[in-house]
Design a protein around this motif. Structure first.
Motif, mmCIF file in Angstrom:
data_model
loop_
_atom_site.group_PDB
_atom_site.id
_atom_site.type_symbol
_atom_site.label_atom_id
_atom_site.label_comp_id
_atom_site.label_asym_id
_atom_site.label_seq_id
_atom_site.Cartn_x
_atom_site.Cartn_y
_atom_site.Cartn_z
ATOM 1 N N GLY A 95 27.415 16.800 -2.279
ATOM 2 C CA GLY A 95 27.300 15.357 -2.048
ATOM 3 C C GLY A 95 28.435 14.575 -2.685
ATOM 4 N N ALA A 96 29.167 15.210 -3.612
ATOM 5 C CA ALA A 96 30.296 14.521 -4.253
ATOM 6 C C ALA A 96 31.496 14.533 -3.312
ATOM 7 C CB ALA A 96 30.655 15.219 -5.555
ATOM 8 N N SER A 97 32.471 13.672 -3.599
ATOM 9 C CA SER A 97 33.661 13.625 -2.754
ATOM 10 C C SER A 97 34.586 14.793 -3.094
ATOM 11 C CB SER A 97 34.401 12.306 -2.971
ATOM 12 O OG SER A 97 35.727 12.427 -2.511
ATOM 13 N N ALA A 98 34.813 15.644 -2.097
ATOM 14 C CA ALA A 98 35.660 16.819 -2.319
ATOM 15 C C ALA A 98 37.096 16.402 -2.630
ATOM 16 C CB ALA A 98 35.628 17.721 -1.095
ATOM 17 N N LEU A 99 37.531 15.307 -2.020
ATOM 18 C CA LEU A 99 38.917 14.863 -2.222
ATOM 19 C C LEU A 99 39.125 14.415 -3.677
ATOM 20 C CD1 LEU A 99 41.642 14.356 -0.803
ATOM 21 C CD2 LEU A 99 40.913 11.997 -0.478
ATOM 22 N N GLN A 100 38.205 13.620 -4.186
ATOM 23 C CA GLN A 100 38.316 13.172 -5.582
ATOM 24 C C GLN A 100 38.280 14.360 -6.538
ATOM 25 O OE1 GLN A 100 35.283 10.308 -6.591
ATOM 26 N NE2 GLN A 100 35.655 9.269 -4.670
ATOM 27 N N TRP A 101 37.382 15.283 -6.236
ATOM 28 C CA TRP A 101 37.237 16.474 -7.074
ATOM 29 C C TRP A 101 38.546 17.272 -7.064
ATOM 30 C CZ3 TRP A 101 35.937 21.943 -6.099
ATOM 31 C CH2 TRP A 101 35.389 22.579 -7.205
ATOM 32 N N ALA A 102 39.122 17.412 -5.864
ATOM 33 C CA ALA A 102 40.382 18.155 -5.741
ATOM 34 C C ALA A 102 41.523 17.423 -6.450
ATOM 35 C CB ALA A 102 40.717 18.361 -4.268
ATOM 36 N N PHE A 103 41.551 16.105 -6.363
ATOM 37 C CA PHE A 103 42.578 15.325 -7.071
ATOM 38 C C PHE A 103 42.443 15.534 -8.592
ATOM 39 C CE2 PHE A 103 43.273 11.937 -3.572
ATOM 40 C CZ PHE A 103 44.463 12.525 -3.192
ATOM 41 N N ALA A 104 41.202 15.514 -9.063
ATOM 42 C CA ALA A 104 40.975 15.680 -10.516
ATOM 43 C C ALA A 104 41.438 17.066 -10.963
ATOM 44 C CB ALA A 104 39.504 15.465 -10.842
ATOM 45 N N ILE A 105 41.146 18.083 -10.150
ATOM 46 C CA ILE A 105 41.571 19.449 -10.487
ATOM 47 C C ILE A 105 43.097 19.535 -10.476
ATOM 48 C CG2 ILE A 105 41.581 21.845 -9.666
ATOM 49 C CD1 ILE A 105 38.731 21.377 -8.653
ATOM 50 N N THR A 106 43.701 18.917 -9.481
ATOM 51 C CA THR A 106 45.167 18.953 -9.367
ATOM 52 C C THR A 106 45.808 18.274 -10.575
ATOM 53 O OG1 THR A 106 44.915 18.849 -6.988
ATOM 54 C CG2 THR A 106 47.096 18.377 -7.846
ATOM 55 N N ARG A 107 45.250 17.151 -10.965
ATOM 56 C CA ARG A 107 45.811 16.454 -12.131
ATOM 57 C C ARG A 107 45.664 17.325 -13.380
ATOM 58 N NH1 ARG A 107 43.701 12.066 -15.931
ATOM 59 N NH2 ARG A 107 45.625 11.365 -16.906
ATOM 60 N N SER A 108 44.520 17.992 -13.492
ATOM 61 C CA SER A 108 44.302 18.872 -14.637
ATOM 62 C C SER A 108 45.345 19.998 -14.648
ATOM 63 C CB SER A 108 42.883 19.440 -14.563
ATOM 64 O OG SER A 108 42.672 20.385 -15.545
ATOM 65 N N ALA A 109 45.597 20.580 -13.468
ATOM 66 C CA ALA A 109 46.610 21.648 -13.358
ATOM 67 C C ALA A 109 47.983 21.108 -13.743
ATOM 68 C CB ALA A 109 46.635 22.204 -11.939
ATOM 69 N N TYR A 110 48.277 19.908 -13.275
ATOM 70 C CA TYR A 110 49.576 19.301 -13.585
ATOM 71 C C TYR A 110 49.712 19.026 -15.088
ATOM 72 C CZ TYR A 110 53.173 15.738 -14.013
ATOM 73 O OH TYR A 110 54.265 15.026 -14.419
ATOM 74 N N LEU A 111 48.644 18.506 -15.698
ATOM 75 C CA LEU A 111 48.709 18.198 -17.132
ATOM 76 C C LEU A 111 48.916 19.451 -17.972
ATOM 77 C CD1 LEU A 111 45.933 15.467 -17.561
ATOM 78 C CD2 LEU A 111 48.397 15.178 -17.730
ATOM 79 N N ASP A 112 48.253 20.547 -17.572
ATOM 80 C CA ASP A 112 48.448 21.812 -18.295
ATOM 81 C C ASP A 112 49.903 22.252 -18.220
ATOM 82 O OD1 ASP A 112 45.853 21.909 -19.032
ATOM 83 O OD2 ASP A 112 45.237 23.411 -17.577
ATOM 84 N N ARG A 113 50.468 22.092 -17.043
ATOM 85 C CA ARG A 113 51.866 22.472 -16.834
ATOM 86 C C ARG A 113 52.793 21.589 -17.678
ATOM 87 N NH1 ARG A 113 53.112 25.900 -13.188
ATOM 88 N NH2 ARG A 113 55.307 26.146 -12.702
ATOM 89 N N LEU A 114 52.458 20.313 -17.696
ATOM 90 C CA LEU A 114 53.248 19.346 -18.462
ATOM 91 C C LEU A 114 53.237 19.711 -19.955
ATOM 92 C CD1 LEU A 114 54.602 16.756 -17.400
ATOM 93 C CD2 LEU A 114 52.650 15.474 -18.232
#
Lengths: 221, 242
Positions: A95-114
């Motif tokens: 029921g949650a927004s898959a796009l928002q969830w995917a954006f949050a995961i992507t940002r998390s991946a990016y922050l780890d890389r940073l």
């Protein structure tokens, strides 16, 4: 380029879609089959991955590009994000927004890389990569002149984005470029609407300063 | 250039990014095929964690009973001022359940609580617990209960052991339940989960130990709550981060 006139305001920063969102105008979320596909994938239907990829990849990859600004870097973040999404698919709340969830995961991946890059003292800014990225964009302008102006402006905004904090940049990208509502962007950033709004405003201020510094105003380019 | 035209340029320019290159799909698909993914839905995992927490509370209490013969619940329970006891019990239970709910809830969007809520949980649990335990101690007037309390370890080392076991079990359960499930604010989520685990340890001691001496309560009741918040902030993010 026409010199900046202090009596004139830059309309892009005073009446843009972001301002309208911030002023409380309703933004209807697009009805996407993405959530339904994500639900199937979360339930363990492996075959749904190709559909999910087709639905998600263009926006997610663009988000990676806007965050990292290097194509090779963006490809890596994109792959990492999709791998994390796969690993965590059972955590997706139906029921949650898959796009928002995917954006949050992507940002998390990016922050780890940073963080890893900062530990290794690697440079996060490569102007030549960014320029190549800008020149690779397809042109939809009516004339070569307007196309050149657009490229100029994009280059200025792109550089301004590179020099602002990750928090402000992400808030700007989610609100302005990805068109998320203030509530959705705040959720992806893990913060309140007020803070998300503040970050996007700071980003816009920096962009405004960069554009003014380059001589942009509503009188022409 | 008019304002409308400037506005048009930015969004369009950024939307024109070419999508991901074709070869990326094959690479990602191959990686995903090799990568295992847990199949249990998050809500089921969290239900199991919720069921496990009272068990985590009882395990060291039963162990202590088996080893030393001390009762599971505080000896002075029958002789405590009923209103104060009921109120403090409600406060401690509310603190524990509230901290657990705020730190572990997946939320409507699947992104958990906001950073503010997590930070508040991490910061507030230890001081609230300390204030209730130290400024408003439960004291029985029953001579028998007072005599029993006088025999307790001055630093409360058995209580410290109980708190350590409850806190570790609770923190382990949280880390398992939320494994790879926090795409946002993983650091704060870890600290909040640590505070919640500490609250479970503190609540266990509240219902078990009748001590009211300052040294005992500070060393073995209050400090573990703060220590678990710290452990949560340091060790948990790597488990829950997505």
């Amino acid at each position: 380029m026409v010199a900046y006139s202090p009596n004139q305001t830059l309309p892009i920063l005073s009446a843009g879609p972001l301002e309208r969102v911030m002023a409380g105008a309703s933004v209807d979320p697009p009805v996407l089959p993405l959530d339904a596909i994500m639900q199937r994938y979360a339930r363990g239907e492996a075959a749904a991955f190709s559909e999910l990829y087709r639905a998600l990849a263009p926006r997610l990859h663009r988000f990676c590009l806007r965050l990292s600004r290097r194509r090779s870097e963006a490809d890596d973040v994109f792959q990492d994000a999709l791998l994390r999404l796969h690993r965590a698919r059972a955590s997706y709340v139906l029921g949650a927004s898959a796009l928002q969830w995917a954006f949050a995961i992507t940002r998390s991946a990016y922050l780890d890389r940073l963080r890893r890059q900062r530990r290794r003292h690697e440079s996060l800014f490569a102007a030549e990569d960014a320029d190549r990225l800008l020149s690779s964009r397809k042109s939809h302008r009516e004339t070569p002149e307007s196309d050149a102006r657009a490229r100029d402006m994009l280059a200025i905004v792109d550089r301004a984005l590179a020099f602002m904090s990750e928090k402000n940049r992400t808030a700007y990208v989610l609100l302005w470029e990805e068109g998320l509502s203030l509530q959705d962007a705040a959720a992806v950033l893990g913060t309140t609407c007020d803070v998300a709004k503040q970050r996007a405003h700071r980003a816009l201020d920096q962009i405004r300063t960069a554009l003014r510094g380059a001589g942009w105003d509503e009188g022409g380019a | 250039m008019t304002s409308e035209r400037i506005e048009e340029i930015l969004p369009r320019g950024f939307e024109d990014e070419p999508g991901p290159p074709e070869e990326l799909y094959a690479r990602v698909a191959a990686m995903i095929e090799r990568a295992p993914a847990p199949g249990m839905p998050l809500r089921r995992r969290l239900s199991l964690v919720a069921a496990a927490l009272p068990c985590a509370m009882m395990i060291p209490l039963v162990g202590h009973y088996v080893i030393s013969g001390r009762s599971l619940f505080r000896l002075d329970m029958g002789s405590l001022p009923p209103r104060q006891f009921a109120l403090e019990l409600l406060l401690m239970a509310g603190l524990t359940i509230g901290a657990t709910a705020l730190s572990a809830r997946p939320g409507r969007r699947g992104l958990g609580s906001t950073a503010w809520a997590l930070a508040l949980t991490a910061i507030a649990v230890s001081p609230v617990y300390a204030v209730v335990s130290l400024l408003w101690p439960l004291r029985s007037q029953d001579p028998e209960a007072l005599a029993a309390a006088a025999h307790l370890h001055p630093w409360g080392l058995p209580c410290l052991a109980i708190a350590a076991v409850v806190g570790m079990l609770a923190l382990g359960a949280f880390a398992w339940g939320l494994r790879h499930a926090a795409p946002v604010s993983a650091g704060l989520r870890g600290a909040a989960l640590g505070a919640a685990a500490g609250a479970w340890a503190g609540f266990t001691l509240f219902v078990h130990c009748p001590a009211s001496s300052l040294l005992h309560v500070v060393v073995s009741h209050v400090v573990p709550v703060a220590v678990f918040t710290l452990i949560g902030a340091i060790a948990v993010p790597q488990f829950v981060r997505l």
